[in-house]
Enzyme design. Structure first.
Site, mmCIF file in Angstrom:
data_model
loop_
_atom_site.group_PDB
_atom_site.id
_atom_site.type_symbol
_atom_site.label_atom_id
_atom_site.label_comp_id
_atom_site.label_asym_id
_atom_site.label_seq_id
_atom_site.Cartn_x
_atom_site.Cartn_y
_atom_site.Cartn_z
ATOM 1 N N TYR A 11 112.316 34.927 14.873
ATOM 2 C CA TYR A 11 112.054 36.150 15.664
ATOM 3 C C TYR A 11 112.384 35.940 17.153
ATOM 4 O O TYR A 11 113.308 36.558 17.695
ATOM 5 C CB TYR A 11 110.596 36.542 15.457
ATOM 6 C CG TYR A 11 110.041 37.629 16.333
ATOM 7 C CD1 TYR A 11 110.729 38.813 16.571
ATOM 8 C CD2 TYR A 11 108.774 37.483 16.893
ATOM 9 C CE1 TYR A 11 110.170 39.816 17.355
ATOM 10 C CE2 TYR A 11 108.214 38.480 17.672
ATOM 11 C CZ TYR A 11 108.922 39.646 17.910
ATOM 12 O OH TYR A 11 108.368 40.626 18.680
ATOM 13 N N ASP A 31 119.069 25.877 12.659
ATOM 14 C CA ASP A 31 117.876 26.441 12.002
ATOM 15 C C ASP A 31 117.938 26.058 10.527
ATOM 16 O O ASP A 31 119.000 26.167 9.907
ATOM 17 C CB ASP A 31 117.883 27.980 12.166
ATOM 18 C CG ASP A 31 116.534 28.619 11.874
ATOM 19 O OD1 ASP A 31 116.024 29.323 12.756
ATOM 20 O OD2 ASP A 31 115.993 28.409 10.761
ATOM 21 N N PHE A 68 112.845 26.292 19.696
ATOM 22 C CA PHE A 68 111.914 27.240 19.070
ATOM 23 C C PHE A 68 111.458 26.783 17.693
ATOM 24 O O PHE A 68 110.428 27.249 17.206
ATOM 25 C CB PHE A 68 112.575 28.617 18.897
ATOM 26 C CG PHE A 68 112.991 29.230 20.198
ATOM 27 C CD1 PHE A 68 112.107 29.999 20.933
ATOM 28 C CD2 PHE A 68 114.254 29.000 20.712
ATOM 29 C CE1 PHE A 68 112.475 30.532 22.144
ATOM 30 C CE2 PHE A 68 114.636 29.534 21.933
ATOM 31 C CZ PHE A 68 113.740 30.300 22.647
ATOM 32 N N TYR A 136 97.845 23.644 14.678
ATOM 33 C CA TYR A 136 99.037 24.273 15.276
ATOM 34 C C TYR A 136 99.017 24.096 16.798
ATOM 35 O O TYR A 136 99.953 23.567 17.393
ATOM 36 C CB TYR A 136 99.086 25.759 14.896
ATOM 37 C CG TYR A 136 100.062 26.554 15.726
ATOM 38 C CD1 TYR A 136 101.424 26.261 15.698
ATOM 39 C CD2 TYR A 136 99.618 27.583 16.559
ATOM 40 C CE1 TYR A 136 102.315 26.970 16.489
ATOM 41 C CE2 TYR A 136 100.500 28.304 17.342
ATOM 42 C CZ TYR A 136 101.850 27.987 17.305
ATOM 43 O OH TYR A 136 102.728 28.683 18.089
#
Ligand code: UDP
Length: 316
Positions: A11, A31, A68, A136
């Site tokens: 995203y 990715d 990311f 996390y």
């Protein structure tokens, strides 16, 4: 600049990759597609499907990395902490070693408000205590710690951006998670008919309407901050900035705005609290505004929801 974007099929990564391509940069996306989508990689970017542990095979004279790629579900991190430590910390350490070996000396890192845990005051400033309440947040904070160390030891230039609640869409680039946990996409799923109602996780918080307050920032504004961060990354320094809009909205207020934007009644069902949710999370973004000149261009929640809603329409 020549840039590597890890997680550029996700995203936020895809929006940043799109803005970098539009700004004329040469972008490679790395990715593994574990949660991303190949069709989210923007036209004009080179795509390599693979893990960040293979970054050494892809790095080839890039000026910087925008990182990311990560596991990002709080609940999953509590169930499978090892996955979060190995992917988020282990994977990033492998990336940093590959960057060092290839002479790539700048990184912009996707950090999170979850590094702060339960805040002592609002809005949260970067100098506030970091006491994450789940694996996390802890794994992201550990990366921030490593970046500070590598800046000192190896002369790395690093910028960490601590996101609050990212929402909205940038053209066709929108939030598409196989397991959707976030509030706004889940509320909009009721308006599209994919869900019958939205659950409100707790109405007994110490807030005006009893529901949790969060700071929603438009993904397009957030992405723009990464381009500024690239310019601000200075060898030997690790800079940390919060990214939010500085205004908090309750879960009930978010649902009301979604009702206004979509014209759908959006039934809401009150349920129990979700474990680990702090009552209020609002960012002070004064530091990035002051040092990098960043300012949210679309801070209004209505605009954020309207853009997310528009991206769900079949014409997009
Ligand atoms: N929330 C909710 N129902 C949902 C999803 C989220 O009531 O279906 C609440 C959640 O408890 C939190 C807020 O909405 O108070 C924002 O949650 P989200 O998962 O979007 O982001 P977080 O703040 O956890 O990063």
């Amino acid at each position: 600049m020549r840039l590597l974007v890890t997680g550029g099929a996700g995203y936020i990564g895809s929006v940043v990759a799109a803005q970098l391509v539009e700004a004329g940069h040469e972008v490679t996306v790395l990715d593994d597609l574990s949660t991303g989508h190949a069709d989210a990689v923007p036209d004009g970017a080179r795509f390599v499907q693979g893990s960040i542990t293979e970054a050494g095979d892809v790095l080839d004279g890039q000026d910087a990395v925008l990182h990311f790629a990560a596991r990002s579900l709080v609940g999953e991190s509590v169930e499978k902490p090892g996955l979060y430590w190995s992917h988020n910390l282990g994977g990033t350490l492998a990336l940093l070693d590959a960057m060092h070996a290839r002479g790539v000396r700048r990184i912009v890192f996707s950090s999170t408000a979850a590094t702060y845990g339960e805040p002592e005051r609002s809005p949260i400033q970067e100098s506030d205590p970091t006491r994450p309440t789940n694996p996390y947040g802890a794994s992201k904070l550990a990366v921030d710690t490593a970046l500070t160390a590598y800046a000192g030891l190896r002369g790395l230039g690093a910028v960490s951006l601590r996101y609050f609640n990212v929402a909205g869409a940038y053209g066709r680039y929108r939030e598409r998670h196989a397991v959707e946990t976030h509030l706004i996409p889940n509320v909009l799923k009721v308006a599209t008919g994919e869900r019958e109602s939205v659950s409100v996780f707790g109405t007994d918080y110490p807030t005006d309407d009893g529901t949790c307050i969060r700071d929603y920032v438009h993904v397009s504004d957030l992405a723009r901050a990464h381009l500024l961060a690239l310019g601000a990354a200075a060898e030997g320094e690790h800079k940390i900035y919060n990214l939010g809009s500085g205004t908090g909205f309750s879960v009930q207020q978010v649902i009301s705005v979604c009702r206004e934007v979509t014209g759908h009644e959006i039934p809401a069902v009150v349920g129990p609290r979700r474990a680990g949710d702090p009552a209020v999370l609002v960012a002070s973004s004064a530091k990035i505004e002051h040092e990098l000149g960043w300012k949210a261009e679309r801070p209004a929640l209505r605009d954020i929801v309207a853009d997310a809603w528009a991206a769900l329409s079949p014409n997009q």
